[in-house]
Design a protein around this motif. Structure first.
Motif, mmCIF file in Angstrom:
data_model
loop_
_atom_site.group_PDB
_atom_site.id
_atom_site.type_symbol
_atom_site.label_atom_id
_atom_site.label_comp_id
_atom_site.label_asym_id
_atom_site.label_seq_id
_atom_site.Cartn_x
_atom_site.Cartn_y
_atom_site.Cartn_z
ATOM 1 N N LEU A 204 -68.167 14.045 -22.348
ATOM 2 C CA LEU A 204 -67.245 13.664 -21.276
ATOM 3 C C LEU A 204 -67.310 12.168 -20.989
ATOM 4 O O LEU A 204 -66.285 11.492 -20.858
ATOM 5 C CB LEU A 204 -67.567 14.467 -20.019
ATOM 6 C CG LEU A 204 -67.314 15.980 -20.113
ATOM 7 C CD1 LEU A 204 -68.054 16.719 -19.003
ATOM 8 C CD2 LEU A 204 -65.822 16.275 -20.048
ATOM 9 N N ARG B 226 -61.869 15.934 -14.970
ATOM 10 C CA ARG B 226 -62.048 17.325 -14.529
ATOM 11 C C ARG B 226 -63.396 17.872 -14.987
ATOM 12 O O ARG B 226 -64.111 18.531 -14.220
ATOM 13 C CB ARG B 226 -60.914 18.184 -15.084
ATOM 14 C CG ARG B 226 -60.976 19.644 -14.684
ATOM 15 C CD ARG B 226 -60.903 19.819 -13.191
ATOM 16 N NE ARG B 226 -60.890 21.228 -12.813
ATOM 17 C CZ ARG B 226 -61.248 21.684 -11.623
ATOM 18 N NH1 ARG B 226 -61.637 20.832 -10.682
ATOM 19 N NH2 ARG B 226 -61.223 22.966 -11.360
ATOM 20 N N GLY B 227 -63.771 17.572 -16.231
ATOM 21 C CA GLY B 227 -65.042 18.063 -16.759
ATOM 22 C C GLY B 227 -66.235 17.510 -16.022
ATOM 23 O O GLY B 227 -67.188 18.229 -15.707
ATOM 24 N N LEU C 180 -66.642 19.144 -12.609
ATOM 25 C CA LEU C 180 -67.221 20.482 -12.730
ATOM 26 C C LEU C 180 -68.718 20.388 -13.035
ATOM 27 O O LEU C 180 -69.523 21.134 -12.467
ATOM 28 C CB LEU C 180 -66.506 21.269 -13.832
ATOM 29 C CG LEU C 180 -65.062 21.695 -13.581
ATOM 30 C CD1 LEU C 180 -64.521 22.432 -14.796
ATOM 31 C CD2 LEU C 180 -64.949 22.568 -12.338
ATOM 32 N N TRP C 181 -69.073 19.489 -13.946
ATOM 33 C CA TRP C 181 -70.477 19.316 -14.330
ATOM 34 C C TRP C 181 -71.303 18.929 -13.107
ATOM 35 O O TRP C 181 -72.423 19.430 -12.926
ATOM 36 C CB TRP C 181 -70.580 18.250 -15.414
ATOM 37 C CG TRP C 181 -71.866 18.206 -16.175
ATOM 38 C CD1 TRP C 181 -72.138 18.821 -17.356
ATOM 39 C CD2 TRP C 181 -73.064 17.509 -15.795
ATOM 40 N NE1 TRP C 181 -73.429 18.549 -17.749
ATOM 41 C CE2 TRP C 181 -74.022 17.750 -16.812
ATOM 42 C CE3 TRP C 181 -73.418 16.706 -14.720
ATOM 43 C CZ2 TRP C 181 -75.309 17.222 -16.773
ATOM 44 C CZ3 TRP C 181 -74.703 16.175 -14.672
ATOM 45 C CH2 TRP C 181 -75.632 16.428 -15.687
ATOM 46 N N ALA D 181 -66.908 23.085 -18.441
ATOM 47 C CA ALA D 181 -67.081 21.639 -18.586
ATOM 48 C C ALA D 181 -67.371 21.269 -20.038
ATOM 49 O O ALA D 181 -66.874 20.251 -20.553
ATOM 50 C CB ALA D 181 -68.209 21.150 -17.679
ATOM 51 N N SER D 182 -68.171 22.090 -20.702
ATOM 52 C CA SER D 182 -68.490 21.840 -22.106
ATOM 53 C C SER D 182 -67.243 21.921 -22.969
ATOM 54 O O SER D 182 -67.026 21.084 -23.858
ATOM 55 C CB SER D 182 -69.531 22.859 -22.582
ATOM 56 O OG SER D 182 -69.733 22.760 -23.975
#
Length: 358
Positions: free
Chosen positions: A191, A210-211, A214-215, A238-239
């Motif tokens: 990311l 966005r990722g 979330l992470w 996220a991954s």
């Protein structure tokens, strides 16, 4: 993106009919234990049986699979003659699945995978991740260990994008904390590197933001070592978003420097990346300070110092490197396309400094 992503519990079994659309014979490609322990292999077998799909199992994928290892998988595939490949596991089995998909229909030496051009297109691939880190379920990359070059090296063609990816957090539930952290660091590196890459575009920026957000919601659980089902589900998403990001941008100098730490010192890939990310941010801040500030803001961190302390907390101590090793690894990294995709003037001296300060 050509991969159909299906997210939810037991969707592999519930939507088994999608597998039937790919053919009547399937080669399952996994490591020796993770697919079984996670429960993903049982679900895959149940799904295949429910559709009357004949299958065989190649469960010999090594950690950081070598050309020789995927060559054995290709030989097994040519003997069984499947219609499609179903890969289960972390980055190693998923990347191996892509190589096997090529070798199943092209009787070539594994070294020839790096030509990135094949007489016959790869078999369709279904990807079932059991870790939340690699994002390989949505990328066209297969990263393999090249023992002659003493590093990891990827090959890629568009047809390596899996046709379907099944995301089910339950398959990550039994992971040891160390692997959960290592793979989470891998996801974060994708990311961050994608957002800071020279090849970043609006679409990849959106996915990266966005990722990372979330992470960040999972950071407390990662630090405390107590992840909830919601944490694991968010990390898995996220991954996958990280995989989508690097499918657009590729990776940067972090991966180029991380590969020798894995090859020569046995550091898990995500952990190696995590150890380097702090100094990578310091370097990148000289050229794209606004983007580095975005990264920190989305992760809820005040500065690079706090970011580096958390990376050290999750990844542990850096391995001891001799001066000669630092020079050797920096020279290898400087010659890669990963380094060229990084912001700034990435010289061997710069890479040496990042290694020395990490």
């Amino acid at each position: 993106m050509p991969t159909r992503v299906i997210h939810g519990e037991r969707e592999l079994v519930k939507q088994a009919g999608l597998l039937k659309q790919l053919g009547n014979r399937c080669l399952l490609v996994t490591g020796k234990t993770s697919a079984r322990v996670s429960g993903a292999l049982d679900d895959a077998v149940e799904a295949l049986k429910s559709q009357g799909i004949e299958y065989e199992l190649f469960d010999q994928v090594e950690n950081n699979p070598s050309l020789e290892n995927v060559g054995a998988g290709g030989k097994a595939a040519r003997k069984f003659r499947p219609d499609f490949i179903l890969g289960i596991g972390g980055g190693s089995p998923l990347d191996a699945s892509k190589a096997v998909a090529v070798l199943a229909v092209n009787n070539i030496e594994p070294e020839e995978l790096y030509r990135n051009k094949f007489d016959n297109p790869p078999l369709p691939i279904v990807a079932v991740p059991t870790t939340a880190g690699t994002g390989s379920e949505v990328t066209p990359y297969s990263v393999l260990t090249h023992n002659e070059l003493e590093t990891k090296k990827s090959f890629s063609v568009p047809e390596l994008f899996p046709r379907i990816a099944f995301l089910d957090w339950r398959y990550t539930e039994k992971l040891p904390l160390s692997i959960t952290r290592d793979t989470a660091l891998d996801a974060l590196s994708h990311l961050v590197e994608g957002y800071l890459s020279r090849k970043a575009i609006g679409t990849s920026d959106f996915l990266a933001e966005r990722g990372m957000k979330l992470w960040a919601k999972c950071l407390k659980g990662l630090r405390e070592g107590a992840l909830t089902p919601e944490d694991r589900d968010l990390l898995l998403v996220a991954s996958t978003l990280g995989g989508m990001v690097i499918a657009h941008t590729g990776t940067t100098l972090v991966h180029a420097l991380g590969y020798p730490l894995t090859y020569y010192h046995g550091l898990p890939h995500g952990r190696a990346n995590g150890l380097l990310l702090g100094e990578y941010l310091r370097f990148s801040a000289q050229y794209v300070p606004e983007r580095v500030n975005d990264v920190l803001a989305w992760l809820g961190l005040k500065d690079i110092g706090e970011f580096s302390r958390i990376m050290g907390e999750l990844a542990g101590p850096m391995v001891g490197l001799t001066g000669e090793e630092v020079k050797q690894y920096a020279a290898k990294a400087a010659a890669t396309k990963n380094a060229a995709q990084s912001q700034g003037d990435v010289t061997e001296t710069v890479l040496q400094r990042i290694l020395e300060c990490s």
